[in-house]
Design a protein around this motif. Structure first.
Motif, mmCIF file in Angstrom:
data_model
loop_
_atom_site.group_PDB
_atom_site.id
_atom_site.type_symbol
_atom_site.label_atom_id
_atom_site.label_comp_id
_atom_site.label_asym_id
_atom_site.label_seq_id
_atom_site.Cartn_x
_atom_site.Cartn_y
_atom_site.Cartn_z
ATOM 1 N N GLU A 138 0.835 -1.209 0.000
ATOM 2 C CA GLU A 138 0.000 0.000 0.000
ATOM 3 C C GLU A 138 0.868 1.257 0.000
ATOM 4 O O GLU A 138 0.620 2.191 -0.768
ATOM 5 N N PHE A 139 1.871 1.278 0.850
ATOM 6 C CA PHE A 139 2.746 2.450 0.925
ATOM 7 C C PHE A 139 3.527 2.624 -0.377
ATOM 8 O O PHE A 139 3.698 3.749 -0.860
ATOM 9 N N SER A 140 4.020 1.536 -0.942
ATOM 10 C CA SER A 140 4.782 1.618 -2.193
ATOM 11 C C SER A 140 3.930 2.121 -3.341
ATOM 12 O O SER A 140 4.431 2.752 -4.275
ATOM 13 N N LEU A 141 2.625 1.860 -3.275
ATOM 14 C CA LEU A 141 1.713 2.327 -4.316
ATOM 15 C C LEU A 141 1.138 3.704 -4.005
ATOM 16 O O LEU A 141 0.329 4.220 -4.773
ATOM 17 N N GLY A 142 1.556 4.283 -2.863
ATOM 18 C CA GLY A 142 1.199 5.677 -2.603
ATOM 19 C C GLY A 142 0.120 5.926 -1.577
ATOM 20 O O GLY A 142 -0.178 7.075 -1.264
ATOM 21 N N ASN A 143 -0.492 4.876 -1.030
ATOM 22 C CA ASN A 143 -1.535 5.080 -0.019
ATOM 23 C C ASN A 143 -0.877 5.152 1.363
ATOM 24 O O ASN A 143 -0.823 4.175 2.091
ATOM 25 N N LYS A 144 -0.371 6.341 1.709
ATOM 26 C CA LYS A 144 0.372 6.540 2.943
ATOM 27 C C LYS A 144 -0.576 6.906 4.090
ATOM 28 O O LYS A 144 -1.446 7.761 3.951
ATOM 29 N N ASN A 145 -0.367 6.256 5.238
ATOM 30 C CA ASN A 145 -1.179 6.518 6.424
ATOM 31 C C ASN A 145 -0.332 6.183 7.642
ATOM 32 O O ASN A 145 -0.047 5.006 7.915
ATOM 33 N N ALA A 146 0.079 7.194 8.385
ATOM 34 C CA ALA A 146 0.980 6.999 9.521
ATOM 35 C C ALA A 146 0.392 6.070 10.576
ATOM 36 O O ALA A 146 1.125 5.346 11.260
ATOM 37 N N ALA A 147 -0.929 6.068 10.719
ATOM 38 C CA ALA A 147 -1.567 5.221 11.733
ATOM 39 C C ALA A 147 -1.300 3.742 11.476
ATOM 40 O O ALA A 147 -1.293 2.930 12.410
ATOM 41 N N MET A 148 -1.039 3.390 10.229
ATOM 42 C CA MET A 148 -0.826 1.996 9.881
ATOM 43 C C MET A 148 0.578 1.498 10.219
ATOM 44 O O MET A 148 0.906 0.337 9.976
ATOM 45 N N LEU A 149 1.405 2.366 10.784
ATOM 46 C CA LEU A 149 2.701 1.932 11.310
ATOM 47 C C LEU A 149 2.529 1.274 12.685
ATOM 48 O O LEU A 149 3.303 0.388 13.057
ATOM 49 N N LYS A 150 1.527 1.715 13.424
ATOM 50 C CA LYS A 150 1.333 1.300 14.816
ATOM 51 C C LYS A 150 1.210 -0.216 14.992
ATOM 52 O O LYS A 150 1.803 -0.764 15.937
ATOM 53 N N PRO A 151 0.470 -0.940 14.150
ATOM 54 C CA PRO A 151 0.323 -2.384 14.378
ATOM 55 C C PRO A 151 1.639 -3.153 14.349
ATOM 56 O O PRO A 151 1.681 -4.320 14.758
ATOM 57 N N HIS A 152 2.729 -2.513 13.868
ATOM 58 C CA HIS A 152 4.004 -3.212 13.738
ATOM 59 C C HIS A 152 5.042 -2.722 14.753
ATOM 60 O O HIS A 152 6.194 -3.139 14.714
ATOM 61 N N SER A 153 4.610 -1.853 15.684
ATOM 62 C CA SER A 153 5.547 -1.242 16.624
ATOM 63 C C SER A 153 6.140 -2.247 17.608
ATOM 64 O O SER A 153 7.196 -1.995 18.196
ATOM 65 N N HIS A 154 5.464 -3.387 17.793
ATOM 66 C CA HIS A 154 5.963 -4.394 18.723
ATOM 67 C C HIS A 154 7.068 -5.254 18.111
ATOM 68 O O HIS A 154 7.689 -6.059 18.805
ATOM 69 N N ARG A 155 7.313 -5.073 16.797
ATOM 70 C CA ARG A 155 8.367 -5.821 16.095
ATOM 71 C C ARG A 155 9.274 -4.809 15.400
ATOM 72 O O ARG A 155 9.040 -4.444 14.244
ATOM 73 N N PRO A 156 10.318 -4.318 16.079
ATOM 74 C CA PRO A 156 11.161 -3.253 15.526
ATOM 75 C C PRO A 156 11.713 -3.546 14.146
ATOM 76 O O PRO A 156 11.790 -2.651 13.304
ATOM 77 N N GLU A 157 12.104 -4.808 13.890
ATOM 78 C CA GLU A 157 12.681 -5.124 12.589
ATOM 79 C C GLU A 157 11.636 -5.028 11.470
ATOM 80 O O GLU A 157 11.944 -4.619 10.348
ATOM 81 N N LEU A 158 10.395 -5.372 11.790
ATOM 82 C CA LEU A 158 9.327 -5.253 10.800
ATOM 83 C C LEU A 158 8.894 -3.799 10.645
ATOM 84 O O LEU A 158 8.611 -3.344 9.536
ATOM 85 N N LEU A 159 8.836 -3.098 11.761
ATOM 86 C CA LEU A 159 8.485 -1.679 11.712
ATOM 87 C C LEU A 159 9.456 -0.921 10.818
ATOM 88 O O LEU A 159 9.052 -0.040 10.049
ATOM 89 N N ALA A 160 10.740 -1.273 10.882
ATOM 90 C CA ALA A 160 11.743 -0.597 10.056
ATOM 91 C C ALA A 160 11.461 -0.800 8.577
ATOM 92 O O ALA A 160 11.602 0.122 7.770
ATOM 93 N N GLN A 161 11.036 -2.009 8.195
ATOM 94 C CA GLN A 161 10.713 -2.281 6.796
ATOM 95 C C GLN A 161 9.505 -1.464 6.338
ATOM 96 O O GLN A 161 9.519 -0.865 5.262
ATOM 97 N N VAL A 162 8.472 -1.462 7.173
ATOM 98 C CA VAL A 162 7.247 -0.737 6.813
ATOM 99 C C VAL A 162 7.514 0.768 6.774
ATOM 100 O O VAL A 162 7.050 1.477 5.877
ATOM 101 N N ARG A 163 8.278 1.247 7.751
ATOM 102 C CA ARG A 163 8.586 2.678 7.792
ATOM 103 C C ARG A 163 9.400 3.105 6.566
ATOM 104 O O ARG A 163 9.212 4.207 6.043
ATOM 105 N N HIS A 164 10.293 2.252 6.118
ATOM 106 C CA HIS A 164 11.086 2.578 4.925
ATOM 107 C C HIS A 164 10.159 2.814 3.728
ATOM 108 O O HIS A 164 10.337 3.783 2.978
ATOM 109 N N ALA A 165 9.171 1.932 3.548
ATOM 110 C CA ALA A 165 8.225 2.106 2.445
ATOM 111 C C ALA A 165 7.379 3.359 2.644
ATOM 112 O O ALA A 165 7.019 4.044 1.679
ATOM 113 N N TYR A 166 7.075 3.674 3.898
ATOM 114 C CA TYR A 166 6.271 4.852 4.222
ATOM 115 C C TYR A 166 7.016 6.143 3.887
ATOM 116 O O TYR A 166 6.426 7.097 3.363
ATOM 117 N N GLU A 167 8.308 6.173 4.153
ATOM 118 C CA GLU A 167 9.084 7.400 3.976
ATOM 119 C C GLU A 167 9.678 7.554 2.586
ATOM 120 O O GLU A 167 10.136 8.648 2.231
#
Length: 285
Positions: A138-167
């Motif tokens: 979703e992030f790579s296709l442009g549908n950015k939503n910061a709230a959707m980072l939260k579900p992955h905050s308990h897994r730092p290594e996964l959060l880093a991957q998702v955040r990279h696509a977000y930014e």
């Protein structure tokens, strides 16, 4: 009668002296694909027969999404380097993967409401919208939503991957940069912006695409890019629609296991347009 006509199916392999049948010391098909691990990864939590369908449906979807991300990342890298032909091939493959995901809903739709209701309590708060691979798509296709980072905050290594696509710039952001490099007028604030912010439709960007579509011979590569992007969003829209109808068929308007409003939430997703100017320009051609 020719004795070959009466041989059981598969006997030709046995009689092929070159066919390798002993894999005690060599890598086999199962070894290469790690099938013991793959096929041992289904662990139903309920006594329900239908839970195996539910697990396999979602695990295979995650495998397809893994390939989709692999292709999307490579396509974006190729696009940023103006290697357009490989980019087109990869985007075409992403669209075909999305078609596979669309058809997968047909299998899940064989689950009836009572069958799902019997296993639903065992799912707890787990939900597909928590998929870190889907969120990266979703992030790579442009549908950015910061709230959707939260579900992955308990897994730092996964959060880093998702955040990279977000930014990072989305696929469409990279497409606009490619338009600019081809000499088409794209506003500077669309070439250098905060990539985490939602995309805002631009009349100037639409005009750039219109220039391409009105003279495809001159701008053939960009014309091809526009159509590959349209193919991809078309397939993604079908996936979203099929998702909504399957969920409504199975659970009606109950809330989702992850706390979302269920069908109502999914219907809102149908209104999201990823590459807006490519759809708007068709009215003006």
């Amino acid at each position: 009668m020719n004795t070959r006509d009466t041989q059981p199916a598969g006997s030709a392999i046995v009689h092929d002296e070159k066919a390798k049948l002993d894999f005690s010391s060599d890598m086999s098909y199962s070894d290469y694909l790690h099938l013991d691990t793959l096929l041992g990864s289904q662990h139903p939590l309920s006594p329900e027969h239908n839970e195996m369908l539910f697990i396999v449906q979602h695990q295979t979807s995650e495998l397809w999404m893994k390939l989709m991300l692999h292709e999307l990342k490579a396509a974006m890298q190729s696009l940023s380097a103006d290697r357009l032909q490989p980019c087109f091939k990869m985007l075409a493959r992403v669209s075909k993967i999305m078609e596979q995901l669309v058809h997968a809903w047909d299998v899940l739709a064989t689950m009836t409401p009572p069958e799902y209701s019997a296993l639903r309590p065992y799912l707890a708060q787990s939900s597909g919208f928590q998929s870190y691979q889907y969120r990266q798509i979703e992030f790579s296709l442009g549908n950015k939503n910061a709230a959707m980072l939260k579900p992955h905050s308990h897994r730092p290594e996964l959060l880093a991957q998702v955040r990279h696509a977000y930014e990072a710039p989305s696929l469409y952001d990279q497409a606009l940069k490619a338009l600019h490099r081809q000499g088409l007028a794209v506003p500077d604030n669309y070439l250098h912006r905060d990539w985490t912010q939602p995309y805002i439709v631009s009349a100037e960007v639409e005009q750039a695409w219109l220039t391409v579509y009105r003279d495809p011979d001159q701008y053939w590569d960009m014309y091809q890019l526009g159509e590959k992007l349209t193919d991809l969003e078309d397939a993604f829209r079908l996936w979203r629609f099929r998702h909504v109808t399957t969920v409504e068929r199975i659970i009606g308007f109950k809330r989702g296991t992850g706390g979302t409003s269920g069908v109502s939430y999914l219907r809102k997703m149908l209104d999201i347009v990823l590459f807006p100017e490519l759809w708007r320009l068709r009215t003006d051609l």
